[in-house]
Motif scaffolding. Structure first.
Motif, PDB file in Angstrom:
ATOM      1  N   ILE A   2      20.203  21.300   3.859  1.00 32.07           N
ATOM      2  CA  ILE A   2      19.292  22.125   4.649  1.00 32.07           C
ATOM      3  C   ILE A   2      18.911  21.335   5.894  1.00 32.07           C
ATOM      4  O   ILE A   2      18.451  20.177   5.801  1.00 32.07           O
ATOM      5  CB  ILE A   2      18.038  22.491   3.840  1.00 32.07           C
ATOM      6  N   SER A   3      19.112  21.920   7.086  1.00 23.52           N
ATOM      7  CA  SER A   3      18.742  21.237   8.330  1.00 23.52           C
ATOM      8  C   SER A   3      17.226  21.211   8.460  1.00 23.52           C
ATOM      9  O   SER A   3      16.550  22.216   8.203  1.00 23.52           O
ATOM     10  CB  SER A   3      19.363  21.955   9.527  1.00 23.52           C
ATOM     11  N   ASP A  18      19.322  16.054   7.332  1.00 26.05           N
ATOM     12  CA  ASP A  18      19.772  17.017   6.329  1.00 26.05           C
ATOM     13  C   ASP A  18      18.960  16.770   5.069  1.00 26.05           C
ATOM     14  O   ASP A  18      18.812  15.622   4.627  1.00 26.05           O
ATOM     15  CB  ASP A  18      21.275  16.849   6.035  1.00 26.05           C
ATOM     16  N   VAL A  65      11.130  22.779   8.276  1.00 23.57           N
ATOM     17  CA  VAL A  65      12.362  23.557   8.157  1.00 23.57           C
ATOM     18  C   VAL A  65      12.137  24.872   8.883  1.00 23.57           C
ATOM     19  O   VAL A  65      11.183  25.600   8.562  1.00 23.57           O
ATOM     20  CB  VAL A  65      12.727  23.795   6.684  1.00 23.57           C
ATOM     21  N   SER A  69      16.968  31.411   6.590  1.00 24.04           N
ATOM     22  CA  SER A  69      17.766  31.177   5.382  1.00 24.04           C
ATOM     23  C   SER A  69      17.499  29.789   4.805  1.00 24.04           C
ATOM     24  O   SER A  69      17.454  29.609   3.581  1.00 24.04           O
ATOM     25  CB  SER A  69      19.259  31.333   5.695  1.00 24.04           C
ATOM     26  N   GLU A  70      17.302  28.806   5.706  1.00 25.30           N
ATOM     27  CA  GLU A  70      17.011  27.442   5.238  1.00 25.30           C
ATOM     28  C   GLU A  70      15.662  27.389   4.516  1.00 25.30           C
ATOM     29  O   GLU A  70      15.512  26.719   3.489  1.00 25.30           O
ATOM     30  CB  GLU A  70      17.002  26.453   6.409  1.00 25.30           C
ATOM     31  N   LYS A  71      14.670  28.094   5.048  1.00 24.80           N
ATOM     32  CA  LYS A  71      13.359  28.109   4.394  1.00 24.80           C
ATOM     33  C   LYS A  71      13.452  28.737   3.015  1.00 24.80           C
ATOM     34  O   LYS A  71      12.877  28.237   2.041  1.00 24.80           O
ATOM     35  CB  LYS A  71      12.345  28.874   5.257  1.00 24.80           C
TER      36      LYS A  71
END
Length: 350
Positions: A2-3, A18, A65, A69-71
């Motif tokens: 996850i960035s 990451d 974050v 989508s990452e959250k």
């Protein structure tokens, strides 16, 4: 992976990393940094739809974050579940109920909680502290709105004679009467926490009238003003008002992050503060009893209130809303309603 953006808490430098979650471990990998934290010791701040999801770590650093989508992936990996309060806020009916409850709580605190607290805190304040507070308040007013009195020595002597005749033999603290000229504050009188009663030059000019007479019923009118202010001192109304104003300012600063009202200080609170109806009734009753003990009819005090009210209506400055101006006279800071005047006349007849 996850960035995320990582901030170490000691500088403003942003580290692009990451992020991965493996069991109870949160690991951050970047070109210039590698970190590992326990998930159980990590705090997830309340997530909002259009704001970054923030992880606060035990060492004071944090990670943000941003992607939708990452959250979602991060919250799923951490097994995050919204609390009851957050789920309640997500529904408009719950949010509306929360606003209503908050407004009711604020209203209750203002109307009942703050006065109740002030009434119980005031007796705990030592007389020495009240004296110092009153001294500093008067000094602050003298540096701002008050100027030395321009009254003649004869008028001051006559007013002091009335004060000596009206004040009780025993009081909660020593009383003193002082006079000040205040161009922006019309006919007025103030009771300070230290037992000082301030009467403006304009008040004596109003009472004496065009003829400059301070004897007879005019002296009795002044006696009514002084008796009323002595009542405020005896009941600690000024101290309670300052406590109320300070509590209100602290609550306001806590809610809205602005403590400028606290920093404004006591002098402005004394000048602009208005006593509650209960306080005014107590001071009126005290004054009526004290006047009758001295053989003075409370009707003279009612007459003065009526003349001040009539003068206030003729004052062009009072066409402004009250919140836009200082309390420019005794009517503004000690509102003599028809009920109060009628009560004083009934006291005179008894």
């Amino acid at each position: 992976m996850i960035s995320a953006n990582y901030f170490d808490g000691s500088s403003g430098k942003l580290h692009q990393v990451d992020l991965s979650v493996n069991g109870d471990a949160i690991t951050l990998f970047g070109t210039d940094i590698t970190k590992r934290f326990l998930a159980t010791a990590t705090q997830i701040q309340e997530p909002f739809e259009r704001a970054p999801c923030v992880l606060s770590f035990a060492d004071g650093s944090h990670c943000e974050v941003n992607g939708v989508s990452e959250k979602a992936a991060l919250l799923t990996a951490l097994g995050y579940q919204k609390s009851f309060v957050i789920r309640w806020q997500d529904k408009w009916l719950g949010a509306l109920a929360a606003i209503v409850i908050m407004l009711f709580a604020l209203f209750s605190a203002y109307w009942w909680g703050i006065p109740w607290t002030a009434d119980r805190v005031a007796p705990l304040i030592p007389l020495a502290a009240e004296k110092k507070l009153g001294d500093e308040t008067l000094a602050g007013l003298d540096l701002g709105l008050f100027q030395p009195s321009g009254l003649s020595d004869e008028w001051i002597r006559q007013a002091q004679d009335v004060f000596s005749r009206i004040k009780p033999a025993t009081t909660r603290m020593p009383l003193q009467l002082v006079f000040r000229q205040a161009k922006n504050v019309g006919p007025n009188a103030f009771a300070l926490p230290n037992g000082t009663i301030v009467v403006t030059d304009a008040m004596l000019h109003h009472i004496a009238g065009p003829g400059g007479d301070m004897s007879g019923f005019r002296a009795d009118e002044l006696a009514g003003v002084l008796a009323h202010e002595i009542g405020h001192v005896e009941y600690r109304h000024s101290t309670k008002n300052l406590i109320r104003s300070s509590l209100l300012a602290v609550i306001s600063g806590t809610l809205f992050g602005d403590f400028s009202a606290v920093a404004a200080g006591a002098p402005l609170m004394v000048l602009q503060g208005q006593y509650s109806r209960e306080m005014e009734t107590q001071a009126d009753d005290y004054a009526a009893t004290l006047l009758k003990q001295r053989g003075i009819s409370p009707s003279h005090m009612a007459d003065l209130f009526e003349s001040l009210e009539n003068s206030n209506k003729r004052n062009p400055a009072n066409t402004m809303p009250s919140w836009m101006r200082y309390a420019t006279d005794y009517v503004a800071s000690h509102p003599p309603t028809k009920d109060r005047i009628a009560s004083l006349r009934r006291a005179a007849q008894r």
